[in-house]
Design a protein around this motif. Structure first.
Motif, PDB file in Angstrom:
ATOM      1  N   ILE A  24       0.852  -1.183   0.000  1.00  0.00           N
ATOM      2  CA  ILE A  24       0.000   0.000   0.000  1.00  0.00           C
ATOM      3  C   ILE A  24       0.891   1.237   0.000  1.00  0.00           C
ATOM      4  O   ILE A  24       1.944   1.238   0.609  1.00  0.00           O
ATOM      5  CB  ILE A  24      -0.857   0.050   1.283  1.00  0.00           C
TER       6      ILE A  24
ATOM      7  N   SER B 115      -3.664   3.299  -4.774  1.00  0.00           N
ATOM      8  CA  SER B 115      -3.708   1.980  -4.171  1.00  0.00           C
ATOM      9  C   SER B 115      -5.106   1.385  -4.149  1.00  0.00           C
ATOM     10  O   SER B 115      -5.267   0.181  -4.162  1.00  0.00           O
ATOM     11  CB  SER B 115      -3.156   2.032  -2.757  1.00  0.00           C
ATOM     12  N   ASP B 116      -6.135   2.201  -4.145  1.00  0.00           N
ATOM     13  CA  ASP B 116      -7.482   1.648  -4.009  1.00  0.00           C
ATOM     14  C   ASP B 116      -8.093   1.420  -5.392  1.00  0.00           C
ATOM     15  O   ASP B 116      -8.607   2.334  -6.020  1.00  0.00           O
ATOM     16  CB  ASP B 116      -8.351   2.615  -3.197  1.00  0.00           C
ATOM     17  N   LYS B 117      -8.021   0.164  -5.860  1.00  0.00           N
ATOM     18  CA  LYS B 117      -8.447  -0.112  -7.226  1.00  0.00           C
ATOM     19  C   LYS B 117      -9.945   0.085  -7.414  1.00  0.00           C
ATOM     20  O   LYS B 117     -10.395   0.483  -8.493  1.00  0.00           O
ATOM     21  CB  LYS B 117      -8.105  -1.558  -7.595  1.00  0.00           C
ATOM     22  N   THR B 118     -10.704  -0.237  -6.353  1.00  0.00           N
ATOM     23  CA  THR B 118     -12.154  -0.139  -6.503  1.00  0.00           C
ATOM     24  C   THR B 118     -12.577   1.305  -6.728  1.00  0.00           C
ATOM     25  O   THR B 118     -13.424   1.592  -7.577  1.00  0.00           O
ATOM     26  CB  THR B 118     -12.839  -0.692  -5.241  1.00  0.00           C
TER      27      THR B 118
ATOM     28  N   ASP C 134     -11.735   2.342 -10.261  1.00  0.00           N
ATOM     29  CA  ASP C 134     -12.723   1.802 -11.205  1.00  0.00           C
ATOM     30  C   ASP C 134     -13.995   2.618 -11.186  1.00  0.00           C
ATOM     31  O   ASP C 134     -14.575   2.939 -12.222  1.00  0.00           O
ATOM     32  CB  ASP C 134     -13.073   0.355 -10.819  1.00  0.00           C
TER      33      ASP C 134
ATOM     34  N   GLU D  99       0.353  -5.955 -12.546  1.00  0.00           N
ATOM     35  CA  GLU D  99       0.876  -6.887 -11.548  1.00  0.00           C
ATOM     36  C   GLU D  99       1.758  -7.953 -12.173  1.00  0.00           C
ATOM     37  O   GLU D  99       1.756  -9.111 -11.743  1.00  0.00           O
ATOM     38  CB  GLU D  99      -0.268  -7.509 -10.736  1.00  0.00           C
TER      39      GLU D  99
ATOM     40  N   ARG E 242      -8.644 -13.830 -10.491  1.00  0.00           N
ATOM     41  CA  ARG E 242      -9.485 -12.759  -9.973  1.00  0.00           C
ATOM     42  C   ARG E 242     -10.354 -13.299  -8.856  1.00  0.00           C
ATOM     43  O   ARG E 242     -10.711 -14.471  -8.840  1.00  0.00           O
ATOM     44  CB  ARG E 242     -10.410 -12.206 -11.070  1.00  0.00           C
TER      45      ARG E 242
ATOM     46  N   VAL F 270     -15.948  -4.891  -6.816  1.00  0.00           N
ATOM     47  CA  VAL F 270     -14.810  -4.611  -5.944  1.00  0.00           C
ATOM     48  C   VAL F 270     -13.588  -5.233  -6.597  1.00  0.00           C
ATOM     49  O   VAL F 270     -13.621  -6.383  -7.014  1.00  0.00           O
ATOM     50  CB  VAL F 270     -15.015  -5.227  -4.539  1.00  0.00           C
ATOM     51  N   ASN F 271     -12.513  -4.439  -6.707  1.00  0.00           N
ATOM     52  CA  ASN F 271     -11.346  -4.903  -7.452  1.00  0.00           C
ATOM     53  C   ASN F 271     -10.248  -5.333  -6.493  1.00  0.00           C
ATOM     54  O   ASN F 271      -9.646  -4.502  -5.817  1.00  0.00           O
ATOM     55  CB  ASN F 271     -10.858  -3.751  -8.345  1.00  0.00           C
ATOM     56  N   TYR F 272      -9.998  -6.633  -6.373  1.00  0.00           N
ATOM     57  CA  TYR F 272      -8.969  -7.109  -5.473  1.00  0.00           C
ATOM     58  C   TYR F 272      -7.620  -7.195  -6.160  1.00  0.00           C
ATOM     59  O   TYR F 272      -6.632  -7.562  -5.531  1.00  0.00           O
ATOM     60  CB  TYR F 272      -9.331  -8.502  -4.931  1.00  0.00           C
ATOM     61  N   GLY F 273      -7.558  -6.902  -7.455  1.00  0.00           N
ATOM     62  CA  GLY F 273      -6.285  -7.049  -8.150  1.00  0.00           C
ATOM     63  C   GLY F 273      -6.048  -8.499  -8.495  1.00  0.00           C
ATOM     64  O   GLY F 273      -6.974  -9.300  -8.603  1.00  0.00           O
ATOM     65  N   LYS F 274      -4.780  -8.850  -8.648  1.00  0.00           N
ATOM     66  CA  LYS F 274      -4.453 -10.205  -9.090  1.00  0.00           C
ATOM     67  C   LYS F 274      -4.374 -11.115  -7.880  1.00  0.00           C
ATOM     68  O   LYS F 274      -3.503 -10.952  -7.041  1.00  0.00           O
ATOM     69  CB  LYS F 274      -3.099 -10.148  -9.796  1.00  0.00           C
TER      70      LYS F 274
ATOM     71  N   GLU G 270      -8.580  -3.703  -0.914  1.00  0.00           N
ATOM     72  CA  GLU G 270      -7.149  -3.427  -0.796  1.00  0.00           C
ATOM     73  C   GLU G 270      -6.459  -4.562  -0.049  1.00  0.00           C
ATOM     74  O   GLU G 270      -7.021  -5.191   0.841  1.00  0.00           O
ATOM     75  CB  GLU G 270      -6.906  -2.104  -0.070  1.00  0.00           C
ATOM     76  N   LEU G 271      -5.197  -4.799  -0.439  1.00  0.00           N
ATOM     77  CA  LEU G 271      -4.445  -5.864   0.193  1.00  0.00           C
ATOM     78  C   LEU G 271      -3.913  -5.328   1.515  1.00  0.00           C
ATOM     79  O   LEU G 271      -3.133  -4.377   1.540  1.00  0.00           O
ATOM     80  CB  LEU G 271      -3.282  -6.255  -0.714  1.00  0.00           C
TER      81      LEU G 271
END
Lengths: 258, 383
Positions: free
Chosen positions: A25, A74-77, A80, A240, B269, B283-287, B326-327
């Protein structure tokens, strides 16, 4: 009482930010150390400046890939969500480039219109393309169009659809449906994939498969890498394909073996 | 934290807020603890873990060698250093042991007198915990990937079984019958889960990239299929219309209140769905690295706000915020791939098992006392 309305996480705001060597993060790039909602439009404009216009003789609008935004926020949601809001407002257009079902390209609508009309100037298909841009794009933010839709909803004829495909605004998806596309973007896709492979190769060939981000940006690029190095670096971080590790000497990019 | 305590004391806040705040703080500080160990019995990788819901005291584990072990998690010794001992095992020497790897184990939801295990030897066995003998054996035609019993069911005793066959079979514990099948999938069923909110709702995930939600009382097919594009047919290529993932769907998990469903797929995903409407919450958790050929067993925390998802990713467990994506952190400690993880809601502990034959316990780190207090205590000891 206001207390009942505050969200629980506010109490843990300091505790949640665990700064360790492996923290994913927080990205100090671009002065963006979080706090406050991410300003996607400003980031998009910054990324657009990395796009090389001269390389394509100014015939292409500036293209940014959606996952490049993830490397800066950092916050992908939230990213989007904001991208979808901009698309609904009609300011941003999203395209499927075709080499990966998950990769989307973003272009500002103004840029797109200008370049497409400039490219069509003097050709017979200009009228149809103009009609398409005026009628379809403002109201429909889809990525692809089916024959049904084109004929019934937008009242295009078969001949007009053929003209649109010829001009490059539509690309064949499968029998009876088309993707929205950027004319002459084939070269961009080719250079992009080539460049991505070359940059990843650079990371892979380094000792221990890792390299500092600042070192990578300063490396001399081979003739395979035609786009800006920073553009590719944002791309591989956002997709990634490399892991981003914060170290005392800066950000380290480690190749992810999948 | 003092503000929460004072608010609870004076009645400004409800008691549950303090509990949730403390649970969330504990979950955020999960770490490998050298004081807590789980006895190493399995000779081969551990595929599945289940902690019983009544007391949270006993843990079942199933391994790739067909062995099933029951551990006692409670610390009765007065020392902080504690190894969770195995109470009993169904080892290779038992007459009734599974011939091949055990894929899923689950305690009977209402008491620990019974548990059910399913394995690649095409059987599902219902065991009596006292005698460690199977009370019932269900035979199937293909490998059994997973099974699940509804944790809240009062009106039925159905076990949903996912096998190599595209038909989901429902076995009845009360009558022993297995005639109820759910048809609709076109590939192997890798994961099945009952909803913890409604006892008749079942979700199934399959290699045909689809996740179907069923009401078992309905005679006709599934209620709906989860669509990752939320009906926006333009976004995907024509093959991936109406699919939940772009690859095999191999993990399913409902949140504790049953309102959301998480799915994980081999397209790397993880998606969060509204379980009532089937809508993708985007909601996007990434890879989320997922290369498993079988099912992936992941879990969601309970009793915290916000909730967290624990997902095995390669040789570590990744912890994501449920609604933000987010991770938060990666829990590293295993030497090989992690296959399963299970959350203990009463103590906010996480147990994970993997191919390195270890079950690791991730325990919240306690707050250290201030140096002044320590000095005062030690002076009192001398006096």
């Amino acid at each position: 009482m206001n207390r009942k309305r505050t969200l629980m996480p506010d109490a843990f705001r300091t505790k949640k930010r665990r700064f360790g060597a492996d923290n994913l993060i927080g990205n100090p790039e671009h002065g963006d150390v979080q706090e406050g909602p991410p300003d996607v439009k400003a980031t998009l404009q910054y990324l657009m400046t990395l796009f090389p216009r001269k390389l394509f003789n100014d015939s292409l609008p500036q293209i940014v890939l959606k996952h490049q935004l993830y490397s800066l926020h950092s916050d992908k949601t939230l990213v989007d969500k904001q991208v979808n809001e901009l698309r609904d407002q009609g300011e941003l257009l999203m395209f499927q480039l075709g080499f990966d079902s998950d990769t989307f390209a973003l272009v500002f609508s103004v840029d797109y219109r200008a370049k497409v009309l400039a490219g069509e100037a003097g050709r017979a298909t200009l009228g149809t393309v103009e009609k398409f841009l005026d009628k379809v794009l403002p109201c429909c933010s889809d990525l692809s169009f089916s024959k049904d839709k084109m004929l019934k909803q937008f009242l295009f004829t078969d001949a007009e659809i053929t003209q649109l495909v010829k001009s490059g605004v539509l690309t064949v998806r499968d029998a009876g449906s088309w993707w929205l596309s950027i004319p002459n973007s084939g070269r961009f896709t080719k250079y992009f994939i080539q460049g991505r492979k070359a940059v990843l190769g650079m990371v892979k060939k380094s000792k221990y498969n890792e390299i500092l981000k600042t070192d990578l940006e300063e490396r001399r690029t081979t003739s395979h890498v035609k786009l800006h190095m920073k553009y590719h670096v944002h791309d591989i971080i956002g997709a990634e394909l490399v892991e981003c590790i914060q170290t005392t000497s800066g950000t380290l990019l480690r190749f992810v073996d999948t | 934290m003092l503000s929460f305590l004072i608010a609870r004391q004076t009645g400004v806040d409800e008691p549950v807020r303090l509990r949730r705040a403390e649970s969330t703080r504990r979950v955020l500080s999960l770490e490998l603890n050298h004081d807590r160990d789980v006895e190493c019995i399995h000779g081969n990788g551990i595929n599945t873990i289940d902690i019983e819901v009544i007391e949270g005291r006993y843990m079942l584990s199933g391994g790739s060698d067909g062995v099933i072990v029951i551990y006692d998690l409670e610390n009765n010794s007065k020392k902080p250093h504690y190894t969770c001992k195995a109470v009993c095992t169904v080892g290779r020497s038992s007459r009734y042991v599974h011939k091949f790897s055990v894929e899923t184990v689950q305690w009977y939801p209402h008491d620990t007198g019974m548990f059910v295990s399913s394995s690649f030897d095409k059987t599902m066995k219902v065991w009596d915990t006292e005698t460690l003998k199977p009370a019932e054996v269900f035979q199937f035609e293909g490998n059994v990937y997973c099974h699940h019993m509804s944790p809240i069911a009062r009106k039925h005793g159905l076990i949903a079984v996912g096998t190599k066959d595209p038909k989901v079979q429902l076995c009845d514990l009360k009558s022993g019958s297995r005639i109820h099948i759910l048809q609709g999938h076109r590939g192997e069923v890798l994961s099945v889960k009952w909803s913890p909110r409604y006892e008749h709702i079942l979700a199934t995930a399959s290699t045909d990239s689809r996740v179907r939600v069923w009401d078992v009382r309905r005679a006709s097919g599934s209620l709906f299929t989860l669509d990752q594009h939320n009906g926006d047919k333009s976004k995907a290529s024509s093959e991936s219309v109406n699919t939940a993932h772009d690859g095999r769907v191999n993990g399913l998990c409902f949140t504790d209140d049953g309102l959301y469903l998480l799915t994980a797929g081999t397209d790397d995903r993880m998606r969060l769905w509204n379980s009532a409407t089937g809508e993708n919450t985007l909601v996007n958790y990434g890879k989320v690295v997922n290369e498993s050929r079988k099912g992936v067993k992941f879990t969601v925390s309970r009793g915290c706000s916000p909730e967290f998802v624990f997902v095995p990713c390669g040789s570590s467990v990744a912890m994501y915020g449920l609604h933000t994506g987010e991770l938060v952190t990666m829990l590293r400690g295993h030497y090989n791939n992690v296959d399963c993880c299970e959350f203990h809601p009463d103590y906010q502990e996480l147990y994970s098992g993997g191919k390195d034959c270890n079950i690791l316990a991730w325990v919240p780190v306690l707050r250290h006392p201030d140096t002044e207090d320590e000095g005062a205590d030690s002076r009192q000891l001398f006096n």
